[in-house]
Design an enzyme around this catalytic site. Structure first.
Site, PDB file in Angstrom:
ATOM      1  N   ASP A 101       3.355   1.408   1.533  1.00 56.97           N
ATOM      2  CA  ASP A 101       4.354   2.273   2.414  1.00 56.97           C
ATOM      3  C   ASP A 101       4.004   3.436   2.001  1.00 56.97           C
ATOM      4  OD1 ASP A 101       3.527   0.441   4.414  1.00 56.97           O
ATOM      5  OD2 ASP A 101       6.236  -0.327   5.206  1.00 56.97           O
ATOM      6  N   ARG A 142       8.915 -13.585   4.793  1.00 53.39           N
ATOM      7  CA  ARG A 142       9.529 -12.473   4.443  1.00 53.39           C
ATOM      8  C   ARG A 142      11.092 -12.643   4.891  1.00 53.39           C
ATOM      9  NH1 ARG A 142       7.376  -6.999   5.178  1.00 53.39           N
ATOM     10  NH2 ARG A 142       4.942  -7.094   6.003  1.00 53.39           N
ATOM     11  N   GLY A 180       5.507  -7.827   2.925  1.00 51.32           N
ATOM     12  CA  GLY A 180       4.082  -7.983   2.563  1.00 51.32           C
ATOM     13  C   GLY A 180       2.885  -7.234   0.953  1.00 51.32           C
ATOM     14  N   ASP A 230      14.420  -3.705   2.233  1.00 54.93           N
ATOM     15  CA  ASP A 230      15.129  -4.224   2.415  1.00 54.93           C
ATOM     16  C   ASP A 230      15.209  -5.848   1.573  1.00 54.93           C
ATOM     17  OD1 ASP A 230      15.688  -3.036   4.666  1.00 54.93           O
ATOM     18  OD2 ASP A 230      13.828  -3.957   5.344  1.00 54.93           O
ATOM     19  N   LYS A 249       8.450  -2.654  -4.796  1.00 51.09           N
ATOM     20  CA  LYS A 249       7.061  -2.831  -3.975  1.00 51.09           C
ATOM     21  C   LYS A 249       6.807  -2.608  -2.587  1.00 51.09           C
ATOM     22  CE  LYS A 249       6.650  -5.394  -0.473  1.00 51.09           C
ATOM     23  NZ  LYS A 249       6.458  -6.412   0.121  1.00 51.09           N
ATOM     24  N   THR A 250       5.955  -1.479  -2.203  1.00 52.97           N
ATOM     25  CA  THR A 250       5.825  -1.299  -0.893  1.00 52.97           C
ATOM     26  C   THR A 250       4.105  -0.667  -0.906  1.00 52.97           C
ATOM     27  OG1 THR A 250       5.975  -0.938   1.402  1.00 52.97           O
ATOM     28  CG2 THR A 250       7.257   0.202  -0.335  1.00 52.97           C
TER      29      THR A 250
END
Ligand code: FBP
Length: 553
Positions: free
Chosen positions: A205, A145, A81, A176, A202-203
């Site tokens: 979240d 992804r 994402g 992941d 990165k993320t």
């Protein structure tokens, strides 16, 4: 392409680097630290990563660059994402690589990991890179992804790497993708390909963090973007005094995004999935908890409020996750087709009634019909219900309305309850990076090149001491295997980077817990306003509250 004035101005912004990286690539030396071991399952992880396990953590310092001088051809991919700042990771990588030798080459593989497999790439040039400096999004090369995890994929990547003479691949991704970076690094080392692999965290979240990685990039900008809008909604609620706003925020399973937005905006209620799981709260418990706040505020004449809900909440409600597991079973294989062939909802309900256990049927019966239907509509490629598509903000407000109705019948509540619903996710993933993310990302990319030039592989680019001014940040690298443990995935034991959920004894949650009772009843809203790019550092360079609390600031 028409360029906005802000974008034009942001092109000129010079991201800040940690002190030890500031004097140019020729003046960066390396200090080797202690050997590392994985956070758990050391025997299994070391057996799976014989070439990359146990390496030393490293830090960069000011000093003579002693790395071997050779031409470097580096490939880079963006994975998963979008997260604000991804472009700057690439810009930092590019600038360091070109500063080391103008003949060095950076290839951007397009569309995520699949770009590496399909050999779909673009060679980066000054002109091209300059269009993306300090901008949001991943549109520079796109993302995807596709998982890079099979031996066959690795063979293809090796061929592509050979074709371009790549000596390193940088993978910008979440837990992941960086797990896969570690596996790819091990494969490349085991097969003497000479290709190094470096990851960047990165993320939005915020769940890729641990004792080494203080924050994943993008979390800062995304949460500030959501908090701005939540603050605006709070002010609207406090002006109109007639709506309860139920706001779901992205973040997948972990509730870091919701918690940070709550710390920024002090809403009446913020649910934390990890706490719901620990307390084994049912949907009815959650609804009652929110309804208590609605009723108490109403008794003071305040028929308005704000509730923040993390995207993954339903997964943490034990009864709901059992229901979902049973539905997944029920619809697996040909039975799923039979179900889809039924035309009307009444026939489908019979089918469901026959297939669910009595307990799950009770939970199912409690749900509003739109959620019941959502549970059977959307499936992921593995045939599972996609919990993120369940409109939990609407589900919870409907259950709160039921609870309030009962209270009205008993004469314990007399107020008005008008809910409105919002979901903030994509709105924050491609925002112009805050100064923090612009600086952090540029540093991560610059630092990734230093790791490459010093010959490291299987490392995550690490910038720490992040709540201090950028000049005091510490640049270095950590073997990815250090962050790994074995987890059960799709029926198999797999080495993976441990996902960070909200720690219920951590400082950010503790702070929230100490204040939330007051916030639930009083109107204590705070209005963070828009991200500021220009002005005093006290306004433009602030980190998240989560990071500040974690680092005792
Ligand atoms: P990553 O974990 O890849 O960084 O993605 C984060 C995220 O934005 C989650 O918050 C959200 O659940 C998911 O991506 C949405 O995925 P998609 O972009 O495929 O709709």
């Amino acid at each position: 392409m028409k360029i906005s004035p802000l974008q034009e101005a942001r092109y000129e912004y010079q991201p800040k680097l940690p002190g030890m990286l500031k004097d140019g690539v020729d003046n960066i030396s390396v200090k080797t630290g202690a050997e590392t071991a994985s956070v758990a399952d050391q025997d299994k992880i070391s057996a799976l990563f014989p070439n990359t396990y146990g390496k030393c953590e490293i830090t960069f310092e000011k000093g003579n660059n002693t790395a071997e001088k050779k031409k470097q051809v580096v490939g880079v991919i963006l994975s998963g994402g979008q997260a604000p700042g991804g472009h700057n990771v690439i810009c930092g990588l590019y600038d360091a690589l070109k500063a080391a030798n103008k003949d060095n080459v950076l290839l951007g593989f397009k569309g995520g990991p699949s770009g590496l497999i399909e050999d779909n790439y673009i060679e980066m040039t000054d002109e091209f890179i300059d269009e993306y400096r300090n901008t949001g999004g991943f549109d520079i090369i796109g993302s995807g992804r596709t998982k890079l995890e099979t031996e066959h994929q690795f063979e293809i990547v090796t061929k592509v790497a050979k074709k371009h003479d790549l000596n390193a691949i940088v993978i910008i991704g979440g837990d992941d993708s960086n797990t896969n970076a570690a596996v790819l690094a091990e494969y490349m080392a085991a097969n003497n390909t000479g290709v190094q692999v470096i990851g960047c965290p990165k993320t939005i979240d915020g769940d890729l963090k641990n004792e080494d990685i203080e924050a994943s990039f993008g979390f800062d900008t995304a949460t500030k973007t959501y908090s701005e809008v939540i603050g605006n909604i709070e002010r609207d609620a406090n002006s109109a005094k007639k709506y309860w706003h139920f706001i779901k925020v992205m973040g997948r399973s972990a509730s870091h995004v919701a918690l940070e937005c709550a710390l920024e905006t002090q809403p009446n209620i913020c649910l934390i999935g990890e706490e719901v799981a620990e307390k084994k709260m049912s949907l009815a418990d959650i609804a009652d908890y929110i309804a208590d706040s609605v009723a108490k505020r109403s008794a003071e004449g305040d028929n308005f409020g704000v509730v923040i809900i993390p995207e993954g909440i339903v997964e943490f409600v034990p009864e709901f996750s059992t229901l979902i597991a049973e539905i997944n079973e029920l619809l697996a294989g040909p039975a799923g087709e039979d179900f889809n062939n039924l035309v009307d909802w009444a026939a489908k309900e019979h089918f469901i009634q026959d297939g669910l256990s009595a307990n799950s049927m009770k939970v199912f019966a409690l749900l509003p019909e739109f959620v019941q239907k959502q549970l059977f509509l959307e499936r992921d490629p593995h045939g599972n219900v996609q919990v993120s598509l369940i409109e939990s903000e609407k589900l919870l407000s409907a259950l709160v309305a039921d609870s309030l109705r009962r209270r009205k019948q008993h004469g314990t509540y007399h107020g008005k309850f008008s809910p409105l619903h919002h979901f903030f996710g994509y709105e924050g993933r491609c925002a112009f990076p805050s100064n923090f993310d612009a600086d952090y990302c540029y540093s991560l990319g610059y630092n990734a090149f230093m790791l490459i030039s010093y010959g490291y592989t299987g490392y995550l680019s690490k910038i720490s001491n992040l709540s201090a001014p950028a000049d005091e940040w510490v640049a270095g690298g950590m073997p990815i295997t250090k962050m790994m443990n074995i987890e059960r995935r799709n029926g198999k034991d797999k080495p993976v980077i441990r996902k960070a959920l909200v720690e219920l004894d951590g400082k950010p949650f503790t702070y929230f817990k100490e204040h939330r009772e007051e916030w639930a009843i009083e109107t204590c809203y705070t209005y963070p306003g828009a991200i500021q790019y220009y002005g005093p550092s006290s306004v433009c360079d602030i980190t998240t509250k989560t990071l500040a609390l974690e680092q005792g600031k």
